[in-house]
Design a protein around this motif. Structure first.
Motif, short mmCIF file in Angstrom:
data_model
loop_
_atom_site.label_atom_id
_atom_site.label_comp_id
_atom_site.label_asym_id
_atom_site.label_seq_id
_atom_site.Cartn_x
_atom_site.Cartn_y
_atom_site.Cartn_z
N VAL A 47 0.87 -1.17 0.00
CA VAL A 47 0.00 0.00 0.00
C VAL A 47 0.91 1.23 0.00
O VAL A 47 1.65 1.47 0.96
N GLU A 49 1.74 5.26 -0.19
CA GLU A 49 1.27 6.63 -0.02
C GLU A 49 1.64 7.46 -1.25
O GLU A 49 2.54 7.10 -2.02
N HIS A 72 -6.96 3.29 -4.37
CA HIS A 72 -7.97 3.09 -3.34
C HIS A 72 -8.29 4.42 -2.66
O HIS A 72 -7.39 5.15 -2.24
N ILE A 75 -11.13 2.67 3.01
CA ILE A 75 -11.10 1.30 3.54
C ILE A 75 -12.46 1.02 4.16
O ILE A 75 -13.25 1.94 4.40
N VAL A 97 -4.54 6.15 -1.86
CA VAL A 97 -3.35 5.30 -1.79
C VAL A 97 -3.37 4.39 -3.00
O VAL A 97 -4.41 4.19 -3.64
N VAL A 99 -2.41 0.49 -4.35
CA VAL A 99 -2.04 -0.88 -4.01
C VAL A 99 -1.18 -1.43 -5.14
O VAL A 99 -1.64 -1.59 -6.28
N GLU A 198 -12.44 -2.30 -1.80
CA GLU A 198 -11.51 -1.69 -0.86
C GLU A 198 -11.04 -2.75 0.15
O GLU A 198 -11.67 -3.80 0.29
N LEU A 199 -9.94 -2.47 0.84
CA LEU A 199 -9.48 -3.36 1.89
C LEU A 199 -10.51 -3.39 3.02
O LEU A 199 -11.10 -2.36 3.35
N SER A 212 -7.21 -8.13 1.79
CA SER A 212 -6.41 -7.24 0.96
C SER A 212 -6.30 -7.82 -0.44
O SER A 212 -6.96 -8.80 -0.77
N ALA A 296 -0.17 -0.14 7.39
CA ALA A 296 0.42 -0.06 6.05
C ALA A 296 1.52 0.99 5.96
O ALA A 296 1.58 1.78 5.02
N TYR A 385 -3.49 7.32 7.42
CA TYR A 385 -3.42 6.17 6.52
C TYR A 385 -2.88 6.58 5.14
O TYR A 385 -2.03 5.88 4.58
#
Length: 390
Positions: A47, A49, A72, A75, A97, A99, A198-199, A212, A296, A385
């Motif tokens: 994940v 940033e 994403h 969450i 973010v 993935v 989403e996660l 995930s 993450a 996050y």
């Protein structure tokens, strides 16, 4: 052999640092005890940033990421059997973010390093940083039965928690802080579609669960487990059955199962070493700090470390100033401790901490209920996050 910077370790931290230094015209050699295939075979989270993505773009390795990464914008938090959305875009003014697996980041950086003709020495055994408290450090190692030495100006220790870099610092010169959690994560990787877009972070009376993904056809699932558990005691069928028990009804109905590509158990810990510099040796990434994966933050902290360190080294060579190097540890640790706090908070809020602590359980549920109903609390989670500024 001579170079300006020797980087110990060719994981994402070392590779990204090497590319940033090359971008600034600073010569560097990476020394790695394993081989390329071993490094690329390690399964890690991914994940990213926006700050990490920008660094990868800066060194010219953002093309495949932008083609293949999953963006994403939030969450899901599940507790008491119900799923709730944390919308990052709404809470942070549009931030998201990406993935994109750590293996893919590593592959991209390795390819870029090879294309630039930069040197990486694999299969380096008995790596030793020497003279780190003087003006002329040396890195020695054994390769194909003969001892090799590299003279340099500085050494960057990017060789992970168990690497030699931190261990070579005198114990009187470094202080460590640690919290070991009484549980681990049992992870399963499968070629199955994700259970949701989403996660999903789940707090359940049987323990934490995380849904995930690596792509739209490859998923990664985790279950909180005892540290006494063994991977071989968990069949795929047992894993899927336990995961179903912890999911909300919608996720349970959407879950697609299949044979595991990999299963493993990872213990959880929080760890910080201070300072992140001793003489001419600088620590970065897991060599200096570990966070539980709940927030993450691991790969992203490594990225911010090497950003600060590369900027400091650029300043040293271009402007003949040591101010950035002198301030590196303090600057990096300020961000590290914020990420440690966030990762500890997420872990403590979502995991079953004790089998018979009803008080702690009620506090968790109260905090989660407050979180989803408070704009301020939701914003705080989202800001951390997606990543605090570098």
């Amino acid at each position: 052999m001579r170079t300006q910077i020797v980087i110990i370790g060719s994981g994402p931290a070392g590779l990204l640092l090497g590319q940033l230094l090359h971008h600034y015209g600073i010569d560097n050699i990476i020394v790695e005890r394993q081989d390329r295939d071993y490094i690329l075979g390690r399964i890690r989270a991914g994940v990213l940033e926006q700050g990490t993505v920008k660094l990868l773009e800066q060194v010219g390795v953002g093309q495949r990421l932008h083609r293949e990464a999953l963006i994403h914008s939030g969450i899901y938090l599940t507790f008491a059997g119900q799923r709730h959305t944390i919308d990052f875009k709404v809470a942070t003014g549009g931030r998201t973010v990406a993935v994109y697996g750590q293996t893919e980041v590593t592959q991209d950086l390795m390819d870029a390093r090879a294309a630039a003709g930069l040197r990486t020495i694999y299969h380096a055994k008995d790596v030793k940083p020497n003279g780190i408290d003087g003006a002329s450090p040396i890195v020695s190692f054994v390769q194909e039965g003969r001892e090799v030495t590299i003279d340099c100006d500085f050494i960057a220790g990017c060789d992970g928690f168990h690497g030699v870099s931190r261990q070579c610092i005198p114990s009187s010169a470094i202080q460590t802080f640690e919290r070991v959690y009484p549980f681990g994560w049992l992870g399963l990787l499968s070629d199955t579609p994700p259970v949701a877009e989403e996660l999903i972070y789940t707090r359940h009376e049987r323990g934490f669960a995380l849904c995930s993904m690596r792509s739209m056809t490859r998923s990664r699932y985790y279950l909180q487990c005892s540290l006494d558990e063994r991977v071989e005691d968990w069949s795929d069928a047992q894993f899927w059955d336990e995961l179903r028990c912890r999911l909300d009804p919608e996720a349970r109905d959407s879950l697609v199962t299949g044979p595991s590509l990999e299963k493993s158990i990872a213990p959880l810990r929080s760890f910080v070493a201070e300072p992140m510099r001793f003489g001419r040796l600088f620590l970065a990434g897991d060599a200096a700090h570990i966070v539980p994966p709940t927030g993450a933050k691991g790969l992203n902290l490594a990225a911010s470390d090497v950003h600060y360190l590369s900027q400091a080294l650029r300043e040293y060579y271009a402007e003949k100033s040591s101010a950035g190097l002198d301030g590196y540890s303090q600057r990096a640790l300020a961000r590290v401790w914020k990420a440690e706090r966030f990762s500890w908070w997420m872990t403590s809020m979502l995991h079953r901490m004790s089998a018979d602590d009803g008080f702690a359980e009620r506090l968790q549920l109260a905090e989660l209920d407050y979180l989803i109903h408070s704009k301020a609390a939701t914003t705080s989670l989202a800001e951390n996050y997606v990543g605090l500024p570098f």
